[in-house]
Enzyme design. Structure first.
Site, mmCIF file in Angstrom:
data_model
loop_
_atom_site.group_PDB
_atom_site.id
_atom_site.type_symbol
_atom_site.label_atom_id
_atom_site.label_comp_id
_atom_site.label_asym_id
_atom_site.label_seq_id
_atom_site.Cartn_x
_atom_site.Cartn_y
_atom_site.Cartn_z
ATOM 1 N N GLY A 1 -0.975 9.365 4.486
ATOM 2 C CA GLY A 1 0.570 9.243 4.720
ATOM 3 C C GLY A 1 1.149 10.026 3.436
ATOM 4 C CG LEU B 1 2.202 5.858 -1.631
ATOM 5 C CD1 LEU B 1 2.815 6.427 -2.849
ATOM 6 C CD2 LEU B 1 2.488 4.357 -1.611
ATOM 7 C CG ASP C 1 -5.806 0.506 14.130
ATOM 8 O OD1 ASP C 1 -5.099 -0.624 13.611
ATOM 9 O OD2 ASP C 1 -5.324 1.081 15.160
ATOM 10 C CB ILE C 2 -4.567 -2.328 8.833
ATOM 11 C CG1 ILE C 2 -3.309 -1.974 9.454
ATOM 12 C CG2 ILE C 2 -5.196 -1.511 7.698
ATOM 13 C CD1 ILE C 2 -2.246 -2.148 8.347
ATOM 14 C CE1 TYR D 1 8.555 0.199 7.643
ATOM 15 C CE2 TYR D 1 10.731 -0.298 6.393
ATOM 16 C CZ TYR D 1 9.302 0.205 6.656
ATOM 17 O OH TYR D 1 8.655 0.761 5.394
ATOM 18 C CG ASP E 1 15.049 0.369 0.817
ATOM 19 O OD1 ASP E 1 14.065 0.531 1.540
ATOM 20 O OD2 ASP E 1 15.738 1.070 0.784
ATOM 21 C CD1 TRP F 1 16.336 4.766 0.971
ATOM 22 C CD2 TRP F 1 17.615 6.442 -0.001
ATOM 23 N NE1 TRP F 1 17.536 4.500 1.411
ATOM 24 C CE2 TRP F 1 18.368 5.347 0.841
ATOM 25 C CE3 TRP F 1 18.445 7.459 -0.351
ATOM 26 C CZ2 TRP F 1 20.047 5.509 0.960
ATOM 27 C CZ3 TRP F 1 19.850 7.713 -0.229
ATOM 28 C CH2 TRP F 1 20.538 6.316 0.407
ATOM 29 C CB THR G 1 6.708 4.465 8.138
ATOM 30 O OG1 THR G 1 5.970 5.478 8.606
ATOM 31 C CG2 THR G 1 5.583 3.731 7.237
#
Ligand SMILES: NC(=O)c1ccc[n+]([C@@H]2O[C@H](COP(=O)([O-])OP(=O)(O)OC[C@H]3O[C@@H](n4cnc5c(N)ncnc54)[C@H](OP(=O)(O)O)[C@@H]3O)[C@@H](O)[C@H]2O)c1
Length: 278
Positions: free
Chosen positions: A10, A12, A34-35, A123, A100, A148, A60
């Site tokens: 991903g 990050l 796969d979690i 989410y 956030d 963000w 996400t």
């Protein structure tokens, strides 16, 4: 240190893989583990026996979560619990990436780590419930809330704005949601420092400074030397399936108390634009 990253493919995750040096790092995509698959998660944690697990894997797509809540909870909450249970079983420390969007956005000053969670979207609920479950399972785990996110490894707001600006004379961008953009490279660097400092508890990490999406878009376009007009619109005019908080600026107080300071959002955007051109 031995480190295992779930979600390494991903935005990050790629930044973490790029920034991390001096330790043994294993990065996993959903194809590797796969979690939602408890036994696979346990097998990779047993195999890698990491000192730290960074759990950056998540579903996400905030609007997608709204229409597919079963998948959202299965990945973001139950998958996170699977990873936490494996961490506990094999004695690994855990950093979990949260958002956030666990807040309702009704504040007008930065959210502190102990402000009440009141998510407005599916989410946000998946992340809030995961935080609670993980803190019950591993009280010393580390929960990083960020906001963000943008970076070089895929789709993100600046990338979308630059692509649209290249083909349209004007763009409409919402001006009633305020938050703090976060460059994945800077977030990755802060996460690495948290591991080295053996941090625990909730930590807010975003680049310093805040803006609306409209203000952010204007700065992106100016930095690129484009002349595309940006017009401010309301969230109501740009209705999306998932409600977003009107204000979700995260207080850096805990991060600063750990001796970590984030670069400004202006500096972060400049570096993103420079690296994007390479
Ligand atoms: N993006 C933001 O603005 C933002 C804001 C606040 C918090 N966060 C949080 O920060 C973290 C990193 O976000 P990101 O933007 O880097 O995410 P991203 O680019 O969407 O990447 C998601 C990662 O999760 C993996 N993944 C998805 N479903 C999985 C599953 N069932 N099992 C295992 N891995 C799975 C993906 O693997 P594949 O590539 O194999 O699909 C990918 O590596 C997430 O926890 C996210 O919720 C993001």
């Amino acid at each position: 240190m031995r480190v295992t990253i779930f979600g390494a493919s991903g935005l990050l995750g790629q930044a973490l893989m790029h920034e991390w040096s001096g330790d043994t790092v294993t990065g996993l995509s959903s194809r590797d583990a796969d979690i939602r698959d408890v036994s696979r998660v346990q097998a990779v944690v047993r195999e890698n026996h990491p000192d730290w697990i960074v759990l950056a894997a998540a579903y996400t797509d905030v609007d997608g979560c709204e229409t597919n809540p079963d998948r959202a909870f299965a990945v973001n909450r139950d998958g996170a619990v699977n990873v936490a249970e494996a961490a506990k079983m094999f004695g690994s420390r855990l950093i979990f990436l949260s958002s956030d969007y666990v807040f309702d956005g009704k504040k007008t000053s930065p959210y502190e780590i102990d402000d009440v969670r009141n998510p407005q979207s599916v989410y946000g609920r998946t992340k809030a419930e995961a935080e609670i479950r993980l803190l019950e399972l591993i009280p010393a785990c580390c929960i990083v809330r960020t906001s963000w996110l943008f970076g070089l490894g895929g789709k993100c707001f600046p990338d979308t704005i630059l692509k649209l600006a290249a083909s349209r004379p004007a763009l409409d961008v919402v001006n009633d949601q305020r938050g703090s953009p976060t460059f994945a490279t800077d977030l990755a660097s802060a996460i690495i420092q948290l591991c080295r400092k053996d941090a625990n508890g909730i930590v807010h990490i975003s680049n310093s400074g805040d803006c609306t999406w409209f203000e952010f878009a204007g700065e992106i376009i100016r930095n690129a030397g484009l002349t595309t007009a940006v017009r401010p619109v309301s969230s109501q005019q740009m209705a999306r399936p998932a409600p977003r908080p009107a204000y979700s600026v995260l207080s850096p107080a805990r991060l600063l108390s750990l001796g970590i300071e984030m670069p400004s959002r202006h500096d972060a955007l400049r570096r993103y634009m420079e690296q994007r051109q390479k």
